[in-house]
Design an enzyme around this catalytic site. Structure first.
Site, mmCIF file in Angstrom:
data_model
loop_
_atom_site.group_PDB
_atom_site.id
_atom_site.type_symbol
_atom_site.label_atom_id
_atom_site.label_comp_id
_atom_site.label_asym_id
_atom_site.label_seq_id
_atom_site.Cartn_x
_atom_site.Cartn_y
_atom_site.Cartn_z
ATOM 1 C CG ASP A 203 -2.116 -0.958 1.027
ATOM 2 O OD1 ASP A 203 -2.286 -1.477 -0.104
ATOM 3 O OD2 ASP A 203 -2.840 -1.197 2.008
ATOM 4 C CG HIS B 222 5.524 0.071 -3.538
ATOM 5 N ND1 HIS B 222 5.589 -1.076 -2.787
ATOM 6 C CD2 HIS B 222 6.821 0.444 -3.749
ATOM 7 C CE1 HIS B 222 6.854 -1.398 -2.573
ATOM 8 N NE2 HIS B 222 7.628 -0.490 -3.141
ATOM 9 C CG LEU C 223 2.766 -0.451 4.750
ATOM 10 C CD1 LEU C 223 1.774 -0.457 3.574
ATOM 11 C CD2 LEU C 223 2.428 -1.579 5.717
#
Lengths: 280, 280
Positions: free
Chosen positions: B44, B46, B193
């Site tokens: 998410d 990216h 992330l």
């Protein structure tokens, strides 16, 4: 009054915004741009590059910038010949459309931290004697290419290794610029034109053509590289940095795969370092 | 049949000629191009970059290339997660227009000899542990920029030093591309992330958020860097490469001129190296 009464005034830019504005004007209607980067002190060799660029492209941009990044502290940065007014007049005479004259702080602001480094054709020869030279050349040429965004750039074969390094850089970074190499322009006696020839005394100038003669004699098998070196030093040359036969494409050693060879030399005459090269 | 019956098919290019053809089609009518370079294994974080690029530009190009030049021989190049089909589906879901999937020989043909090297923001931190990392990043990003020629490129702040290096490179080489940094996307428990989070065992995944908690505790004055290191290792982390408070612009030491500070960390959890950073 006829148009011919108004002399053509070459456009000049000293800053990046001025360059961008002049380039936008030049590109009107989709004109193609040829580019010749120089360090000034322009001679007929440079003018041949400009004329050729003009034959290939609609407009020609020439930069004049004595690049400190490619000079070692011991080298001739401070005494490198400068003649801006003469250079501009010469460029005007061959139809150059725009001359870009950046100052050092335009190209290298104080927070500048980047360099391009190459192996391949940058290894050996000049690099053995001027370790930072090609990094300095590649870095400034890359910047100038990005600033000017030419379609074609024209370089002289006099700096043969430099031409090979620029070709490798443009290929490796996908710069999308066509690189053209032009044969070395010579005096009637064979001496390669060079801004540094201005350093030669009358006595040295008389000796200097023997370099080109020696390269031809090696190429034709009349001298070995070693006997040529002996003869050149007997004629008055000083340290010989190198005389070397190389693969013309890789600038590495000649191998069974070599399809084209180049004989390259760098040596000293008094306080002046001369370079030259010929196909061989 | 209504248009909606035909699913939108994201364009793909695996070679430079295919990329050029797809880009020419995208640019029809003067469309602006946003670019997000990635190594795939898209999460998410990216996708947030792609969405933001899409909000800034008419068209968005994403590259997926696991760049061998930025991995040391001891690093995780071979086991780096790859999921091309999943990546393409995810890119399609956020309106990416073109995905560029070059192979290694497209970016690095066998005669490739060039590198970009930076000082400044590339010094220290990651470079102390991954000496070739930023040279590899700068070189591939420069190539991708020249191939795609975007108007805007979007990078995540998760790789904060990388973002600073890319900004310096674009500025130094006059690349004329606007670089946008986007805040790190985190899991609900604070873990940044990262494609490398896939390496974590369930036990390690439970420990991992303590890194972000420790950075916040240092920022808020509840822990010193040294006590945070002790607590992190007590919690199960292995070697701590660095936790450092730096000038957010130069990535050098904080000085009286510093206007913005960044707290950056890299450390090991089992066989996985995690990095994170926050404003401080």
């Amino acid at each position: 009054m006829p148009d011919t009464a108004k002399p053509f005034e070459i456009a000049r830019a000293r800053t990046l915004p001025a360059l961008k504005a002049e380039l936008a004007a030049l590109r009107t209607g989709g004109a193609t741009i040829g580019f010749v980067p120089t360090m000034g002190a322009l001679h007929d060799g440079h003018l041949a590059l400009v004329r050729h660029a003009k034959s290939l492209c609609d407009k020609v941009v020439v930069s004049i910038f004595v690049n400190p990044l490619q000079f070692a502290p011991t080298e001739d940065l401070d005494r490198y010949p400068r003649d801006e007014a003469g250079d501009i007049a010469r460029l005007q005479s061959v139809g150059c459309d725009l001359v870009y004259l950046p100052t050092v702080d335009v190209l290298y602001p104080k927070n500048f931290v980047s360099r391009i480094e190459l192996a391949g054709p940058a290894l050996g020869l000049e690099t053995d004697f001027r370790p930072q030279f090609f990094s300095g050349v590649a870095t400034v040429v890359s910047k100038l290419f990005n600033q000017v965004r030419p379609d074609v750039a024209v370089f002289g074969e006099k700096d043969f290794q430099q031409l090979a390094v620029v070709r490798a850089m443009v290929r490796d970074f996908d710069m999308g610029i066509e690189i053209i190499g032009m044969p070395t322009v010579r005096e009637a006696d064979g001496l390669a034109l060079s801004s540094r020839n201005a350093y030669l005394s009358p006595e040295e100038r008389a000796i200097a053509p023997k370099l080109h003669q020696a390269l031809e004699a090696i190429r034709d098998g009349h001298l070995t590289i070693d006997t040529a070196k002996t003869e050149l030093q007997a004629a008055g040359f000083g340290q010989i940095d190198y005389i070397a036969l190389r693969d013309a494409d890789t600038l590495g050693e000649v191998t069974p795969e070599t399809t084209s060879r180049r004989l390259l030399a760098a040596l000293w005459l008094g306080k002046t370092r001369l370079i030259d090269n010929i196909p061989a």
